[in-house]
Design an enzyme around this catalytic site. Structure first.
Site, PDB file in Angstrom:
ATOM      1  N   GLY A 275       0.799  -1.213   0.000  1.00  0.00           N
ATOM      2  CA  GLY A 275       0.000   0.000   0.000  1.00  0.00           C
ATOM      3  C   GLY A 275       0.830   1.259   0.000  1.00  0.00           C
ATOM      4  O   GLY A 275       2.057   1.223   0.004  1.00  0.00           O
ATOM      5  N   SER A 276       0.105   2.367   0.010  1.00  0.00           N
ATOM      6  CA  SER A 276       0.790   3.646  -0.114  1.00  0.00           C
ATOM      7  C   SER A 276       1.189   4.196   1.236  1.00  0.00           C
ATOM      8  O   SER A 276       1.832   5.242   1.305  1.00  0.00           O
ATOM      9  CB  SER A 276      -0.138   4.643  -0.807  1.00  0.00           C
ATOM     10  N   CYS A 277       0.798   3.532   2.332  1.00  0.00           N
ATOM     11  CA  CYS A 277       1.052   4.128   3.654  1.00  0.00           C
ATOM     12  C   CYS A 277       2.099   3.384   4.473  1.00  0.00           C
ATOM     13  O   CYS A 277       3.140   3.948   4.802  1.00  0.00           O
ATOM     14  CB  CYS A 277      -0.244   4.212   4.448  1.00  0.00           C
ATOM     15  N   PHE A 278       1.817   2.127   4.817  1.00  0.00           N
ATOM     16  CA  PHE A 278       2.706   1.453   5.774  1.00  0.00           C
ATOM     17  C   PHE A 278       4.175   1.429   5.311  1.00  0.00           C
ATOM     18  O   PHE A 278       5.049   1.855   6.059  1.00  0.00           O
ATOM     19  CB  PHE A 278       2.229   0.019   6.050  1.00  0.00           C
ATOM     20  N   ASP A 281       5.550   5.140   5.169  1.00  0.00           N
ATOM     21  CA  ASP A 281       5.585   5.866   6.438  1.00  0.00           C
ATOM     22  C   ASP A 281       6.605   5.264   7.400  1.00  0.00           C
ATOM     23  O   ASP A 281       7.307   5.988   8.106  1.00  0.00           O
ATOM     24  CB  ASP A 281       4.196   5.880   7.087  1.00  0.00           C
TER      25      ASP A 281
END
Ligand code: UDX
Length: 440
Positions: A275-278, A281
Protein backbone atom coordinates in the site's frame (compact mmCIF):
# COMPACT_ATOMS: atom_id res chain seq x y z
CA UNK A 1 -17.43 26.72 6.03
CA UNK A 2 -15.64 27.60 2.82
CA UNK A 3 -12.69 25.28 2.45
CA UNK A 4 -9.99 24.83 -0.23
CA UNK A 5 -8.31 21.45 -0.58
CA UNK A 6 -4.98 21.53 -2.39
CA UNK A 7 -4.21 18.25 -4.17
CA UNK A 8 -6.86 15.91 -5.55
CA UNK A 9 -5.03 12.66 -4.95
CA UNK A 10 -6.54 9.95 -2.88
CA UNK A 11 -6.64 11.86 0.44
CA UNK A 12 -7.48 15.25 -1.04
CA UNK A 13 -10.35 14.06 -3.18
CA UNK A 14 -11.92 11.83 -0.54
CA UNK A 15 -11.64 14.63 2.04
CA UNK A 16 -13.00 17.25 -0.36
CA UNK A 17 -15.97 15.15 -1.38
CA UNK A 18 -16.80 14.16 2.20
CA UNK A 19 -16.45 17.73 3.50
CA UNK A 20 -18.93 18.84 0.81
CA UNK A 21 -21.24 15.96 1.74
CA UNK A 22 -21.35 17.11 5.38
CA UNK A 23 -22.30 20.63 4.29
CA UNK A 24 -19.14 22.63 3.67
CA UNK A 25 -18.47 24.59 0.48
CA UNK A 26 -15.34 23.00 -0.95
CA UNK A 27 -12.96 23.93 -3.74
CA UNK A 28 -10.64 21.12 -4.83
CA UNK A 29 -7.49 22.51 -6.43
CA UNK A 30 -5.01 20.66 -8.61
CA UNK A 31 -2.38 21.52 -11.22
CA UNK A 32 -3.43 18.56 -13.39
CA UNK A 33 -5.93 20.04 -15.89
CA UNK A 34 -7.16 16.63 -16.96
CA UNK A 35 -7.91 15.55 -13.42
CA UNK A 36 -9.67 18.81 -12.61
CA UNK A 37 -11.82 18.42 -15.74
CA UNK A 38 -12.74 14.85 -14.83
CA UNK A 39 -13.68 15.77 -11.29
CA UNK A 40 -15.70 18.73 -12.57
CA UNK A 41 -17.62 16.28 -14.80
CA UNK A 42 -18.33 14.15 -11.72
CA UNK A 43 -15.91 11.34 -12.66
CA UNK A 44 -13.63 10.10 -9.88
CA UNK A 45 -10.07 9.46 -11.10
CA UNK A 46 -9.60 6.69 -8.48
CA UNK A 47 -11.58 3.62 -7.47
CA UNK A 48 -13.01 4.03 -3.98
CA UNK A 49 -16.29 2.72 -2.60
CA UNK A 50 -19.10 5.33 -2.79
CA UNK A 51 -16.77 8.03 -4.10
CA UNK A 52 -18.52 8.27 -7.50
CA UNK A 53 -21.91 8.58 -5.87
CA UNK A 54 -20.84 11.29 -3.41
CA UNK A 55 -18.87 13.17 -6.06
CA UNK A 56 -21.82 13.24 -8.47
CA UNK A 57 -24.15 14.35 -5.72
CA UNK A 58 -21.98 17.28 -4.61
CA UNK A 59 -20.18 18.52 -7.72
CA UNK A 60 -21.57 21.85 -8.87
CA UNK A 61 -23.60 22.06 -5.66
CA UNK A 62 -21.18 22.44 -2.76
CA UNK A 63 -18.08 21.10 -4.51
CA UNK A 64 -16.01 22.68 -7.27
CA UNK A 65 -12.78 21.61 -8.96
CA UNK A 66 -10.39 24.29 -10.13
CA UNK A 67 -6.79 25.01 -11.08
CA UNK A 68 -7.04 28.50 -9.62
CA UNK A 69 -5.28 28.16 -6.26
CA UNK A 70 -5.18 31.90 -5.61
CA UNK A 71 -8.90 32.32 -6.21
CA UNK A 72 -9.74 29.32 -4.07
CA UNK A 73 -7.75 30.64 -1.12
CA UNK A 74 -9.10 34.15 -1.47
CA UNK A 75 -12.65 32.76 -1.31
CA UNK A 76 -12.14 30.38 1.61
CA UNK A 77 -11.54 30.47 5.34
CA UNK A 78 -9.43 27.35 5.62
CA UNK A 79 -7.03 25.56 3.28
CA UNK A 80 -6.15 21.90 3.56
CA UNK A 81 -2.84 20.74 2.08
CA UNK A 82 -3.22 17.18 0.74
CA UNK A 83 -0.34 16.79 -1.68
CA UNK A 84 1.89 13.73 -1.93
CA UNK A 85 4.84 13.10 0.39
CA UNK A 86 6.63 10.21 -1.35
CA UNK A 87 9.60 8.36 0.12
CA UNK A 88 12.48 8.92 -2.28
CA UNK A 89 14.55 5.93 -1.18
CA UNK A 90 16.40 7.86 1.52
CA UNK A 91 13.98 10.22 3.15
CA UNK A 92 10.53 11.76 2.82
CA UNK A 93 10.29 14.03 -0.24
CA UNK A 94 8.76 17.32 0.89
CA UNK A 95 9.13 19.15 -2.42
CA UNK A 96 5.37 19.20 -3.14
CA UNK A 97 4.72 20.46 0.39
CA UNK A 98 7.30 23.22 -0.04
CA UNK A 99 5.92 24.24 -3.45
CA UNK A 100 2.32 24.52 -2.34
CA UNK A 101 3.30 26.26 0.90
CA UNK A 102 4.99 28.97 -1.12
CA UNK A 103 2.04 29.27 -3.49
CA UNK A 104 -0.44 29.40 -0.63
CA UNK A 105 1.74 32.00 1.08
CA UNK A 106 1.72 34.15 -2.06
CA UNK A 107 -2.06 33.84 -2.23
CA UNK A 108 -2.36 34.75 1.47
CA UNK A 109 -0.68 38.04 0.64
CA UNK A 110 -3.98 39.11 -1.02
CA UNK A 111 -6.24 37.81 1.74
CA UNK A 112 -7.54 40.38 4.18
CA UNK A 113 -9.17 38.00 6.66
CA UNK A 114 -7.76 35.46 9.14
CA UNK A 115 -7.19 32.22 7.21
CA UNK A 116 -6.02 28.85 8.54
CA UNK A 117 -3.69 26.58 6.56
CA UNK A 118 -3.85 22.94 7.63
CA UNK A 119 -1.47 20.14 6.64
CA UNK A 120 -3.28 16.85 6.07
CA UNK A 121 -0.50 15.12 4.13
CA UNK A 122 1.56 12.72 6.24
CA UNK A 123 4.71 14.65 7.15
CA UNK A 124 7.51 13.96 9.62
CA UNK A 125 7.29 15.76 12.98
CA UNK A 126 8.32 19.39 12.74
CA UNK A 127 7.42 19.83 9.07
CA UNK A 128 4.34 21.98 9.68
CA UNK A 129 6.01 24.33 12.17
CA UNK A 130 9.54 24.39 10.76
CA UNK A 131 8.96 24.23 6.99
CA UNK A 132 5.36 25.08 6.10
CA UNK A 133 4.90 27.95 8.55
CA UNK A 134 8.12 29.84 7.63
CA UNK A 135 7.37 29.44 3.90
CA UNK A 136 3.85 30.79 4.41
CA UNK A 137 5.26 33.77 6.33
CA UNK A 138 8.00 34.61 3.88
CA UNK A 139 5.80 34.27 0.78
CA UNK A 140 2.91 36.25 2.29
CA UNK A 141 4.86 38.86 4.24
CA UNK A 142 2.43 38.15 7.09
CA UNK A 143 2.82 36.74 10.58
CA UNK A 144 1.56 33.33 11.68
CA UNK A 145 -0.66 33.58 14.72
CA UNK A 146 -1.59 37.22 14.12
CA UNK A 147 -2.60 37.20 10.44
CA UNK A 148 -3.17 33.53 9.71
CA UNK A 149 -3.22 30.21 11.54
CA UNK A 150 -1.38 26.96 10.88
CA UNK A 151 -2.68 23.50 11.78
CA UNK A 152 -2.05 19.81 11.28
CA UNK A 153 -4.88 17.32 10.86
CA UNK A 154 -3.72 13.82 9.91
CA UNK A 155 -5.99 11.43 8.06
CA UNK A 156 -6.73 7.88 9.15
CA UNK A 157 -8.36 6.59 5.98
CA UNK A 158 -8.10 2.99 4.88
CA UNK A 159 -8.17 2.53 1.14
CA UNK A 160 -11.39 0.89 0.04
CA UNK A 161 -13.09 2.20 3.19
CA UNK A 162 -11.95 5.80 3.00
CA UNK A 163 -15.42 7.34 2.70
CA UNK A 164 -16.77 5.25 5.58
CA UNK A 165 -13.70 6.11 7.69
CA UNK A 166 -14.08 9.83 6.95
CA UNK A 167 -17.79 9.80 7.74
CA UNK A 168 -17.41 7.75 10.93
CA UNK A 169 -13.97 8.59 12.32
CA UNK A 170 -12.60 6.90 15.45
CA UNK A 171 -10.74 10.08 16.48
CA UNK A 172 -9.96 13.48 15.06
CA UNK A 173 -6.59 15.07 15.72
CA UNK A 174 -6.70 18.86 15.76
CA UNK A 175 -3.13 20.17 15.69
CA UNK A 176 -2.53 23.91 15.72
CA UNK A 177 -0.04 26.62 16.60
CA UNK A 178 -2.56 28.22 18.97
CA UNK A 179 -6.14 27.93 20.21
CA UNK A 180 -7.40 30.27 17.50
CA UNK A 181 -6.14 28.05 14.68
CA UNK A 182 -7.40 24.94 16.48
CA UNK A 183 -10.85 26.53 16.96
CA UNK A 184 -11.23 27.17 13.23
CA UNK A 185 -10.02 23.65 12.34
CA UNK A 186 -12.34 22.11 14.96
CA UNK A 187 -15.32 23.82 13.29
CA UNK A 188 -14.70 21.71 10.17
CA UNK A 189 -15.58 18.64 12.23
CA UNK A 190 -18.36 20.18 14.37
CA UNK A 191 -20.86 17.56 13.26
CA UNK A 192 -18.76 14.60 14.50
CA UNK A 193 -19.27 13.43 18.06
CA UNK A 194 -15.99 11.53 18.57
CA UNK A 195 -12.84 12.11 20.65
CA UNK A 196 -11.08 15.22 19.36
CA UNK A 197 -7.49 15.61 20.41
CA UNK A 198 -6.37 19.24 20.54
CA UNK A 199 -2.62 19.33 20.42
CA UNK A 200 0.50 20.81 18.86
CA UNK A 201 1.31 20.30 15.20
CA UNK A 202 4.33 18.16 16.14
CA UNK A 203 2.25 15.83 18.28
CA UNK A 204 -0.36 15.53 15.54
CA UNK A 205 2.35 14.58 13.06
CA UNK A 206 3.81 12.03 15.46
CA UNK A 207 0.39 10.46 16.22
CA UNK A 208 -0.07 9.66 12.55
CA UNK A 209 3.32 7.97 12.21
CA UNK A 210 3.03 6.12 15.49
CA UNK A 211 -0.38 4.76 14.41
CA UNK A 212 0.86 3.35 11.12
CA UNK A 213 4.15 2.10 12.60
CA UNK A 214 2.21 0.28 15.34
CA UNK A 215 -0.07 -1.48 12.87
CA UNK A 216 2.84 -2.43 10.60
CA UNK A 217 4.72 -3.76 13.63
CA UNK A 218 1.83 -5.98 14.70
CA UNK A 219 1.61 -7.37 11.15
CA UNK A 220 5.33 -8.19 10.93
CA UNK A 221 5.18 -9.67 14.46
CA UNK A 222 2.29 -11.90 13.41
CA UNK A 223 4.14 -12.96 10.28
CA UNK A 224 7.40 -13.68 12.08
CA UNK A 225 5.59 -15.87 14.63
CA UNK A 226 3.71 -17.49 11.73
CA UNK A 227 6.93 -18.44 9.96
CA UNK A 228 8.36 -20.01 13.12
CA UNK A 229 5.07 -21.80 13.86
CA UNK A 230 5.15 -23.37 10.41
CA UNK A 231 8.79 -24.39 10.89
CA UNK A 232 7.99 -26.22 14.14
CA UNK A 233 4.90 -27.89 12.73
CA UNK A 234 2.14 -25.95 14.43
CA UNK A 235 -0.58 -23.79 12.91
CA UNK A 236 -0.02 -20.07 13.49
CA UNK A 237 -3.80 -19.54 13.42
CA UNK A 238 -4.07 -21.63 16.60
CA UNK A 239 -1.12 -19.81 18.13
CA UNK A 240 -2.59 -16.39 17.40
CA UNK A 241 -5.99 -17.48 18.69
CA UNK A 242 -4.37 -18.46 21.98
CA UNK A 243 -2.39 -15.23 22.12
CA UNK A 244 -5.43 -13.06 21.36
CA UNK A 245 -7.38 -14.47 24.32
CA UNK A 246 -5.13 -12.62 26.77
CA UNK A 247 -7.60 -10.42 28.66
CA UNK A 248 -5.45 -7.39 27.94
CA UNK A 249 -6.13 -7.94 24.25
CA UNK A 250 -9.71 -9.26 24.44
CA UNK A 251 -11.23 -7.88 27.66
CA UNK A 252 -13.63 -10.19 29.53
CA UNK A 253 -17.02 -8.59 30.26
CA UNK A 254 -19.03 -9.14 33.47
CA UNK A 255 -21.16 -11.79 31.72
CA UNK A 256 -18.04 -13.68 30.63
CA UNK A 257 -18.26 -12.60 27.01
CA UNK A 258 -15.24 -11.18 25.21
CA UNK A 259 -14.68 -7.89 23.50
CA UNK A 260 -12.88 -8.66 20.25
CA UNK A 261 -10.92 -5.55 19.29
CA UNK A 262 -10.81 -4.67 15.60
CA UNK A 263 -7.04 -5.12 15.63
CA UNK A 264 -7.37 -8.83 16.30
CA UNK A 265 -9.72 -9.47 13.43
CA UNK A 266 -7.50 -7.28 11.25
CA UNK A 267 -4.40 -9.39 11.90
CA UNK A 268 -3.79 -12.65 10.14
CA UNK A 269 -0.66 -14.55 9.07
CA UNK A 270 0.03 -13.50 5.51
CA UNK A 271 2.40 -12.73 2.66
CA UNK A 272 3.05 -9.16 3.82
CA UNK A 273 1.70 -5.64 3.88
CA UNK A 274 1.77 -3.18 1.01
CA UNK A 275 0.00 0.00 0.00
CA UNK A 276 0.79 3.65 -0.11
CA UNK A 277 1.05 4.13 3.65
CA UNK A 278 2.71 1.45 5.77
CA UNK A 279 5.89 0.84 3.75
CA UNK A 280 6.43 4.53 3.00
CA UNK A 281 5.58 5.87 6.44
CA UNK A 282 7.64 3.33 8.37
CA UNK A 283 10.66 3.95 6.11
CA UNK A 284 10.25 7.71 6.49
CA UNK A 285 10.14 7.36 10.29
CA UNK A 286 13.28 5.21 10.31
CA UNK A 287 15.10 7.81 8.20
CA UNK A 288 13.77 10.62 10.41
CA UNK A 289 15.02 8.82 13.54
CA UNK A 290 18.43 8.24 11.99
CA UNK A 291 18.77 11.95 11.19
CA UNK A 292 18.19 12.66 14.88
CA UNK A 293 20.53 9.92 16.11
CA UNK A 294 17.57 7.83 17.33
CA UNK A 295 17.98 4.42 15.72
CA UNK A 296 14.57 2.87 14.98
CA UNK A 297 15.89 -0.67 15.02
CA UNK A 298 12.55 -2.37 15.72
CA UNK A 299 10.95 -0.59 12.78
CA UNK A 300 13.89 -1.47 10.52
CA UNK A 301 13.16 -5.11 11.26
CA UNK A 302 9.44 -4.59 10.67
CA UNK A 303 10.36 -3.55 7.12
CA UNK A 304 12.87 -6.37 6.71
CA UNK A 305 10.42 -9.06 7.86
CA UNK A 306 7.90 -7.64 5.43
CA UNK A 307 10.41 -7.55 2.58
CA UNK A 308 11.08 -11.26 3.03
CA UNK A 309 7.49 -12.34 3.58
CA UNK A 310 6.45 -12.80 -0.09
CA UNK A 311 9.22 -15.41 -0.39
CA UNK A 312 7.21 -17.61 2.01
CA UNK A 313 4.79 -18.15 -0.87
CA UNK A 314 7.62 -19.23 -3.15
CA UNK A 315 9.20 -21.62 -0.66
CA UNK A 316 5.84 -23.38 -0.33
CA UNK A 317 5.64 -23.65 -4.09
CA UNK A 318 9.18 -25.10 -4.22
CA UNK A 319 8.17 -27.95 -1.85
CA UNK A 320 5.84 -29.25 -4.54
CA UNK A 321 7.54 -27.94 -7.69
CA UNK A 322 11.33 -27.81 -7.32
CA UNK A 323 11.30 -26.65 -10.93
CA UNK A 324 8.47 -24.47 -12.22
CA UNK A 325 9.30 -24.61 -15.92
CA UNK A 326 6.04 -24.77 -17.83
CA UNK A 327 3.90 -25.07 -14.66
CA UNK A 328 0.66 -23.16 -15.02
CA UNK A 329 0.30 -20.87 -12.02
CA UNK A 330 -2.60 -18.50 -11.35
CA UNK A 331 -1.99 -15.64 -8.92
CA UNK A 332 -5.24 -14.50 -7.35
CA UNK A 333 -5.23 -10.86 -6.37
CA UNK A 334 -2.70 -8.25 -7.35
CA UNK A 335 -4.12 -5.24 -5.45
CA UNK A 336 -2.31 -4.60 -2.15
CA UNK A 337 -5.61 -5.29 -0.38
CA UNK A 338 -9.23 -5.93 -1.37
CA UNK A 339 -11.55 -3.11 -2.38
CA UNK A 340 -9.01 -1.15 -4.40
CA UNK A 341 -7.16 -1.29 -7.73
CA UNK A 342 -4.06 0.11 -6.03
CA UNK A 343 -1.03 -2.14 -6.56
CA UNK A 344 1.58 0.04 -4.85
CA UNK A 345 4.02 -2.13 -2.86
CA UNK A 346 1.69 -5.09 -3.30
CA UNK A 347 3.35 -8.40 -2.32
CA UNK A 348 1.95 -9.70 -5.62
CA UNK A 349 4.69 -7.78 -7.44
CA UNK A 350 7.77 -9.58 -6.01
CA UNK A 351 5.87 -12.87 -6.19
CA UNK A 352 5.00 -12.39 -9.86
CA UNK A 353 8.48 -11.18 -10.64
CA UNK A 354 10.01 -14.35 -9.21
CA UNK A 355 7.45 -16.60 -10.91
CA UNK A 356 8.10 -15.00 -14.31
CA UNK A 357 11.82 -15.66 -13.90
CA UNK A 358 11.21 -19.27 -12.82
CA UNK A 359 9.97 -20.33 -16.24
CA UNK A 360 6.42 -20.88 -14.99
CA UNK A 361 3.49 -20.01 -17.19
CA UNK A 362 1.93 -17.24 -15.10
CA UNK A 363 -1.59 -15.81 -15.11
CA UNK A 364 -3.31 -13.32 -12.84
CA UNK A 365 -6.85 -12.70 -11.78
CA UNK A 366 -7.97 -9.68 -9.79
CA UNK A 367 -11.54 -8.33 -9.79
CA UNK A 368 -10.31 -4.82 -10.70
CA UNK A 369 -6.54 -4.39 -10.58
CA UNK A 370 -5.11 -6.67 -13.33
CA UNK A 371 -5.13 -4.05 -16.08
CA UNK A 372 -3.34 -1.61 -13.85
CA UNK A 373 -0.69 -4.19 -12.99
CA UNK A 374 0.08 -4.87 -16.65
CA UNK A 375 0.06 -1.15 -17.46
CA UNK A 376 2.36 -0.17 -14.59
CA UNK A 377 4.81 -3.09 -14.77
CA UNK A 378 4.80 -3.60 -18.55
CA UNK A 379 4.55 -7.38 -17.93
CA UNK A 380 2.63 -8.12 -21.10
CA UNK A 381 3.64 -11.83 -20.92
CA UNK A 382 1.20 -12.38 -18.04
CA UNK A 383 -2.06 -14.11 -18.89
CA UNK A 384 -4.92 -12.03 -17.53
CA UNK A 385 -8.00 -14.02 -16.56
CA UNK A 386 -11.43 -12.45 -16.72
CA UNK A 387 -12.93 -14.52 -13.95
CA UNK A 388 -12.01 -16.58 -10.92
CA UNK A 389 -13.51 -19.68 -12.52
CA UNK A 390 -11.37 -19.29 -15.63
CA UNK A 391 -8.20 -18.78 -13.55
CA UNK A 392 -8.85 -21.85 -11.38
CA UNK A 393 -9.73 -24.10 -14.33
CA UNK A 394 -6.55 -23.20 -16.14
CA UNK A 395 -3.98 -23.65 -13.37
CA UNK A 396 -2.08 -26.42 -11.65
CA UNK A 397 -1.09 -24.02 -8.86
CA UNK A 398 -3.23 -21.26 -7.35
CA UNK A 399 -1.55 -18.61 -5.21
CA UNK A 400 -3.95 -16.47 -3.20
CA UNK A 401 -2.31 -13.10 -2.53
CA UNK A 402 -5.14 -10.60 -1.86
CA UNK A 403 -8.03 -11.21 0.51
CA UNK A 404 -10.82 -10.52 -2.04
CA UNK A 405 -14.09 -11.86 -0.66
CA UNK A 406 -14.91 -13.75 -3.88
CA UNK A 407 -11.88 -16.00 -3.30
CA UNK A 408 -13.84 -17.61 -0.45
CA UNK A 409 -15.55 -19.50 -3.32
CA UNK A 410 -12.38 -21.52 -3.95
CA UNK A 411 -13.41 -24.64 -1.99
CA UNK A 412 -16.24 -25.09 -4.53
CA UNK A 413 -13.99 -24.55 -7.54
CA UNK A 414 -10.74 -26.42 -6.93
CA UNK A 415 -9.97 -30.05 -7.72
CA UNK A 416 -8.02 -32.68 -5.72
CA UNK A 417 -4.75 -32.47 -7.63
CA UNK A 418 -4.45 -28.69 -7.62
CA UNK A 419 -2.04 -26.95 -5.24
CA UNK A 420 -3.48 -23.92 -3.44
CA UNK A 421 -1.09 -21.64 -1.54
CA UNK A 422 -3.13 -19.42 0.74
CA UNK A 423 -1.23 -16.19 1.32
CA UNK A 424 -3.99 -14.74 3.54
CA UNK A 425 -5.22 -17.78 5.47
CA UNK A 426 -8.77 -17.12 4.30
CA UNK A 427 -9.61 -20.68 3.22
CA UNK A 428 -10.47 -23.73 5.32
CA UNK A 429 -7.50 -26.09 5.72
CA UNK A 430 -9.60 -29.05 4.59
CA UNK A 431 -10.39 -27.53 1.19
CA UNK A 432 -10.43 -30.42 -1.36
CA UNK A 433 -7.00 -29.89 -2.93
CA UNK A 434 -3.36 -29.85 -1.86
CA UNK A 435 -3.39 -26.98 0.62
CA UNK A 436 -0.51 -24.84 1.85
CA UNK A 437 -0.86 -21.65 3.90
CA UNK A 438 1.38 -19.06 5.49
CA UNK A 439 2.04 -20.08 9.09
CA UNK A 440 0.98 -23.68 8.50
C1 UDX B 1 -3.52 1.95 6.50
C2 UDX B 1 -4.12 2.22 7.87
O1 UDX B 1 -4.98 1.14 8.24
C3 UDX B 1 -4.85 3.53 7.88
O2 UDX B 1 -5.33 3.81 9.20
C4 UDX B 1 -3.88 4.62 7.45
O3 UDX B 1 -4.48 5.88 7.46
C5 UDX B 1 -3.31 4.31 6.08
O4 UDX B 1 -2.68 3.02 6.12
P1 UDX B 1 -4.41 1.00 4.18
O5 UDX B 1 -2.99 1.10 3.70
O6 UDX B 1 -5.50 1.46 3.30
O7 UDX B 1 -4.57 1.80 5.56
O8 UDX B 1 -4.72 -0.51 4.46
P2 UDX B 1 -4.86 -1.58 5.60
O9 UDX B 1 -6.21 -2.17 5.51
O10 UDX B 1 -4.45 -1.09 6.94
O11 UDX B 1 -3.84 -2.67 5.07
C6 UDX B 1 -2.48 -2.36 4.80
C7 UDX B 1 -1.75 -3.58 4.33
O12 UDX B 1 -1.55 -4.48 5.39
C8 UDX B 1 -2.47 -4.39 3.23
O13 UDX B 1 -1.52 -4.75 2.26
C9 UDX B 1 -2.97 -5.61 3.98
O14 UDX B 1 -3.11 -6.71 3.14
C10 UDX B 1 -1.84 -5.79 4.96
N1 UDX B 1 -2.13 -6.63 6.13
C11 UDX B 1 -3.07 -6.29 7.04
C12 UDX B 1 -1.36 -7.77 6.30
O15 UDX B 1 -0.48 -8.08 5.50
N2 UDX B 1 -1.59 -8.54 7.39
C13 UDX B 1 -2.51 -8.26 8.31
O16 UDX B 1 -2.61 -9.01 9.28
C14 UDX B 1 -3.28 -7.09 8.14
Amino acid sequence: MKISVIGTGYVGLVSGVCLAEIGHEVMCVDVDADKVARIARGEAPIVEARLDELLRRNIGVRLRATMDLRGAIRDSELTIIAVGTPFNGETIDLSYIRNVSTQIGEALGDVDHYHVVVVKSTVVPGTTDDIVLPLLESASGKTAGADFGVGMNPEFLREGEAIADFMAPDRIVIGGIDARAQDVLARVYDTFDVPKIRTTNRTAEMIKYASNAFLATTISFTNEIANLSAAVGVDAMDVMHGLHLDRRLSPVMADGSRVVPGLLSYLSPGCGFGGSCFPKDVKALIAFGAERQVPMSLLSDVIEVNRQQPAQMLSRLARHYPSCTGVRIAVLGVAFKPGTDDIRESPAIPILDALRQSGASVGVYDPIASARLVEETGWSDLRVYDSLVEAVQDAAVIMLVTRWQEFAELPRLVSRNQLVIDGRRMLPKNIPCVYEGIGL
